[in-house]
Design a protein around this motif. Structure first.
Motif, PDB file in Angstrom:
ATOM      1  N   ARG A  39     -72.786 -55.852   1.222  1.00 51.80           N
ATOM      2  CA  ARG A  39     -71.559 -55.433   0.529  1.00 51.80           C
ATOM      3  C   ARG A  39     -71.764 -54.100  -0.195  1.00 51.80           C
ATOM      4  O   ARG A  39     -70.908 -53.222  -0.144  1.00 51.80           O
ATOM      5  CB  ARG A  39     -71.135 -56.513  -0.447  1.00 51.80           C
ATOM      6  CG  ARG A  39     -69.854 -56.197  -1.162  1.00 51.80           C
ATOM      7  CD  ARG A  39     -69.425 -57.326  -2.047  1.00 51.80           C
ATOM      8  NE  ARG A  39     -68.231 -56.929  -2.758  1.00 51.80           N
ATOM      9  CZ  ARG A  39     -67.520 -57.718  -3.474  1.00 51.80           C
ATOM     10  NH1 ARG A  39     -67.868 -58.987  -3.592  1.00 51.80           N
ATOM     11  NH2 ARG A  39     -66.449 -57.299  -4.098  1.00 51.80           N
ATOM     12  N   MET A  68     -68.289 -46.694   2.634  1.00 56.06           N
ATOM     13  CA  MET A  68     -66.851 -46.492   2.452  1.00 56.06           C
ATOM     14  C   MET A  68     -66.589 -45.293   1.542  1.00 56.06           C
ATOM     15  O   MET A  68     -65.782 -44.420   1.877  1.00 56.06           O
ATOM     16  CB  MET A  68     -66.211 -47.754   1.866  1.00 56.06           C
ATOM     17  CG  MET A  68     -64.726 -47.617   1.629  1.00 56.06           C
ATOM     18  SD  MET A  68     -63.751 -47.560   3.131  1.00 56.06           S
ATOM     19  CE  MET A  68     -63.468 -49.286   3.371  1.00 56.06           C
ATOM     20  N   MET A  94     -63.820 -46.419   8.210  1.00 54.93           N
ATOM     21  CA  MET A  94     -63.314 -47.201   7.078  1.00 54.93           C
ATOM     22  C   MET A  94     -62.530 -48.411   7.567  1.00 54.93           C
ATOM     23  O   MET A  94     -62.634 -49.496   6.999  1.00 54.93           O
ATOM     24  CB  MET A  94     -62.443 -46.328   6.175  1.00 54.93           C
ATOM     25  CG  MET A  94     -63.232 -45.334   5.354  1.00 54.93           C
ATOM     26  SD  MET A  94     -62.203 -44.436   4.184  1.00 54.93           S
ATOM     27  CE  MET A  94     -61.544 -43.147   5.212  1.00 54.93           C
ATOM     28  N   GLN A  95     -61.759 -48.231   8.628  1.00 50.29           N
ATOM     29  CA  GLN A  95     -60.988 -49.339   9.181  1.00 50.29           C
ATOM     30  C   GLN A  95     -61.920 -50.453   9.675  1.00 50.29           C
ATOM     31  O   GLN A  95     -61.640 -51.636   9.481  1.00 50.29           O
ATOM     32  CB  GLN A  95     -60.098 -48.850  10.313  1.00 50.29           C
ATOM     33  CG  GLN A  95     -59.187 -49.928  10.862  1.00 50.29           C
ATOM     34  CD  GLN A  95     -58.296 -49.401  11.969  1.00 50.29           C
ATOM     35  OE1 GLN A  95     -58.709 -48.550  12.752  1.00 50.29           O
ATOM     36  NE2 GLN A  95     -57.072 -49.892  12.023  1.00 50.29           N
ATOM     37  N   ILE A 124     -64.828 -51.175   8.458  1.00 46.88           N
ATOM     38  CA  ILE A 124     -65.360 -51.844   7.270  1.00 46.88           C
ATOM     39  C   ILE A 124     -64.312 -52.789   6.695  1.00 46.88           C
ATOM     40  O   ILE A 124     -64.596 -53.950   6.401  1.00 46.88           O
ATOM     41  CB  ILE A 124     -65.807 -50.808   6.223  1.00 46.88           C
ATOM     42  CG1 ILE A 124     -67.034 -50.053   6.740  1.00 46.88           C
ATOM     43  CG2 ILE A 124     -66.101 -51.472   4.883  1.00 46.88           C
ATOM     44  CD1 ILE A 124     -67.415 -48.840   5.911  1.00 46.88           C
ATOM     45  N   VAL A 125     -63.095 -52.295   6.540  1.00 46.25           N
ATOM     46  CA  VAL A 125     -62.026 -53.107   5.944  1.00 46.25           C
ATOM     47  C   VAL A 125     -61.737 -54.341   6.792  1.00 46.25           C
ATOM     48  O   VAL A 125     -61.539 -55.437   6.268  1.00 46.25           O
ATOM     49  CB  VAL A 125     -60.746 -52.255   5.768  1.00 46.25           C
ATOM     50  CG1 VAL A 125     -59.553 -53.115   5.424  1.00 46.25           C
ATOM     51  CG2 VAL A 125     -60.970 -51.191   4.704  1.00 46.25           C
ATOM     52  N   ASN A 126     -61.754 -54.179   8.108  1.00 45.62           N
ATOM     53  CA  ASN A 126     -61.457 -55.302   9.002  1.00 45.62           C
ATOM     54  C   ASN A 126     -62.654 -56.221   9.233  1.00 45.62           C
ATOM     55  O   ASN A 126     -62.523 -57.249   9.891  1.00 45.62           O
ATOM     56  CB  ASN A 126     -60.943 -54.788  10.348  1.00 45.62           C
ATOM     57  CG  ASN A 126     -59.582 -54.150  10.233  1.00 45.62           C
ATOM     58  OD1 ASN A 126     -58.842 -54.398   9.289  1.00 45.62           O
ATOM     59  ND2 ASN A 126     -59.248 -53.302  11.184  1.00 45.62           N
TER      60      ASN A 126
END
Length: 91
Positions: free
Chosen positions: A5, A12, A64-65, A67-69
């Motif tokens: 994390r 990120m 980033m997408q 990571i977010v997903n």
């Protein structure tokens, strides 16, 4: 030890800065084209730079997408250890 994390948060933040920077370069180049009477060669150079920066911006946003997903693969322990040593060395 750096957690996954924490590492993803670091990545990120890095990608957000990359996207902001690329966007700023693209905007400056476009503003220069609009405000200055540039010749066709300089205009073409600026437009090529804009295209390159927009590509960098898109790359950062795609990472980033991921990571977010939550679509990033697991990070092997040896890679995590190497990253941690680099991050600790940077402090």
């Amino acid at each position: 030890m750096v957690t996954r994390r924490e590492l993803l948060g670091y990545i990120m933040r890095q990608q957000v800065e990359r996207a902001i920077s690329a966007n700023g370069v693209a905007r400056r180049k476009l503003r220069e084209i609009l405000e200055n009477n540039t010749g066709p060669q300089l205009r073409a150079l600026h437009l090529a730079q804009v295209g390159n920066e927009l590509g960098a911006n898109l790359d950062a946003l795609r990472e980033m997408q991921l990571i977010v997903n939550g679509n990033l693969p697991d990070i092997p322990e040896d890679v995590m250890a190497r990253i941690e040593s680099l991050l600790v060395g940077a402090e």
